[in-house]
Design a protein around this motif. Structure first.
Motif, PDB file in Angstrom:
ATOM      1  N   UNK A   4       0.835  -1.190   0.000  1.00 19.94           N
ATOM      2  CA  UNK A   4       0.000   0.000   0.000  1.00 19.94           C
ATOM      3  C   UNK A   4       0.882   1.256   0.000  1.00 19.94           C
ATOM      4  N   UNK A   5       0.261   2.401  -0.194  1.00 16.19           N
ATOM      5  CA  UNK A   5       0.991   3.657  -0.316  1.00 16.19           C
ATOM      6  C   UNK A   5       1.845   3.936   0.912  1.00 16.19           C
ATOM      7  N   UNK A   6       3.070   4.366   0.670  1.00 19.74           N
ATOM      8  CA  UNK A   6       3.964   4.684   1.775  1.00 19.74           C
ATOM      9  C   UNK A   6       4.464   6.120   1.687  1.00 19.74           C
ATOM     10  N   UNK A   7       4.020   6.872   0.677  1.00 18.61           N
ATOM     11  CA  UNK A   7       4.392   8.271   0.523  1.00 18.61           C
ATOM     12  C   UNK A   7       3.268   8.969  -0.212  1.00 18.61           C
ATOM     13  N   UNK A   8       3.165  10.296  -0.109  1.00 17.05           N
ATOM     14  CA  UNK A   8       2.102  11.015  -0.814  1.00 17.05           C
ATOM     15  C   UNK A   8       2.116  10.711  -2.292  1.00 17.05           C
ATOM     16  N   UNK A   9       0.944  10.435  -2.858  1.00 25.54           N
ATOM     17  CA  UNK A   9       0.858  10.033  -4.259  1.00 25.54           C
ATOM     18  C   UNK A   9       1.424  11.101  -5.183  1.00 25.54           C
ATOM     19  N   UNK A  10       1.327  12.379  -4.805  1.00 25.77           N
ATOM     20  CA  UNK A  10       1.802  13.447  -5.672  1.00 25.77           C
ATOM     21  C   UNK A  10       3.307  13.383  -5.873  1.00 25.77           C
ATOM     22  N   UNK A  11       4.026  12.741  -4.964  1.00 25.48           N
ATOM     23  CA  UNK A  11       5.472  12.668  -5.057  1.00 25.48           C
ATOM     24  C   UNK A  11       5.945  11.488  -5.872  1.00 25.48           C
ATOM     25  N   UNK A  12       5.022  10.635  -6.315  1.00 24.94           N
ATOM     26  CA  UNK A  12       5.389   9.399  -6.992  1.00 24.94           C
ATOM     27  C   UNK A  12       4.815   9.389  -8.399  1.00 24.94           C
ATOM     28  N   UNK A 143      -0.070   2.628 -15.671  1.00 24.67           N
ATOM     29  CA  UNK A 143      -0.581   3.533 -14.647  1.00 24.67           C
ATOM     30  C   UNK A 143      -2.106   3.578 -14.733  1.00 24.67           C
ATOM     31  N   UNK A 144      -2.758   3.342 -13.604  1.00 24.91           N
ATOM     32  CA  UNK A 144      -4.216   3.334 -13.564  1.00 24.91           C
ATOM     33  C   UNK A 144      -4.705   4.104 -12.357  1.00 24.91           C
ATOM     34  N   UNK A 145      -5.982   4.377 -12.361  1.00 25.36           N
ATOM     35  CA  UNK A 145      -6.640   5.002 -11.212  1.00 25.36           C
ATOM     36  C   UNK A 145      -7.444   3.964 -10.434  1.00 25.36           C
ATOM     37  N   UNK A 146      -6.984   2.726 -10.476  1.00 30.68           N
ATOM     38  CA  UNK A 146      -7.711   1.633  -9.839  1.00 30.68           C
ATOM     39  C   UNK A 146      -7.889   1.888  -8.343  1.00 30.68           C
ATOM     40  N   UNK A 147      -9.125   1.770  -7.872  1.00 32.62           N
ATOM     41  CA  UNK A 147      -9.405   1.972  -6.460  1.00 32.62           C
ATOM     42  C   UNK A 147      -8.884   0.809  -5.612  1.00 32.62           C
ATOM     43  N   UNK A 148      -8.583  -0.307  -6.249  1.00 35.75           N
ATOM     44  CA  UNK A 148      -8.110  -1.474  -5.501  1.00 35.75           C
ATOM     45  C   UNK A 148      -6.698  -1.271  -4.971  1.00 35.75           C
TER      46      UNK A 148
END
Length: 205
Positions: A4-12, A143-148
């Protein structure tokens, strides 16, 4: 491994960066001066998949050669049918740490089933090794916007889509494998997607 995410999405920039960032955070927290922890920092999903596929294909190739000798020696349709239809075999492989990879364990499910769909044209051992093995082309991140929150990759030759799944989704696929195989054997022109394999990877650290 919790991906799962470990840093702000905007930085990746993409899913591969997200996973790499998470592994680097784990390494900073554990802070072990060992080959294993160093390998963990460098690990990513494509390399883990390639290692697991390589181990699985190596076993499948040895097993196929052995059963080929047995079939020539013993003959009869029973052995051939066993090789083509056994659906639920689970195998575990352990991979030692090196300077470029962490120690890991991977499991493969139903190799015989997947490799025999469509007579092996879709996901035979040679095809898997060429497209997804250790020496295959680099995977392409989708790259996707998948909610999963799952990760998607294309093999470098665009023959396969690699997707991470939850344990629950993996169990559902395992449970349906016998019926899935029977359906495709009965209706070879079916439009249902052909799966190439199902793997589970555990990375130390």
């Amino acid at each position: 491994v919790d991906h799962r995410l470990s840093a702000p999405a905007a930085e990746l920039n993409n899913n591969a960066d997200i996973f790499k960032s998470h592994l680097e955070r784990i390494t900073r927290v554990t802070s072990k001066a060992s080959v294993s922890s160093t390998g963990s920092a460098a690990a990513d999903i494509p390399s883990l998949v390639k290692i697991c596929v390589g181990e699985s294909v190596e076993h499948s190739t040895r097993k196929r050669a052995l059963f080929g000798v047995l079939e020539k020696t013993l003959g009869g349709p029973a052995l051939r049918r066993y090789c083509e239809w056994i659906p639920l075999a689970r195998r575990q492989f352990s991979v030692l740490a090196s300077a470029t990879q962490p120690s890991m364990r991977c499991m493969s499910f139903g190799d015989e089933l997947f490799s025999n769909l469509d007579g092996g044209r879709v996901a035979g051992p040679e095809q898997l090794l060429a497209s997804l093995g250790p020496k295959s082309q680099d995977f392409k991140v989708l790259s996707t916007n998948s909610k999963s929150g799952e990760f998607f990759f294309f093999s470098g030759d665009a023959r396969f889509l690699v997707k991470t799944v939850t344990d629950h989704e993996g169990q559902i696929l395992r449970d349906m494998l016998p019926a899935y195989q029977d359906h495709l054997r009965s209706l070879p022109s079916s439009f249902i997607v052909r799966y190439a394999g199902l793997f589970h990877v555990e990375v130390d650290g």
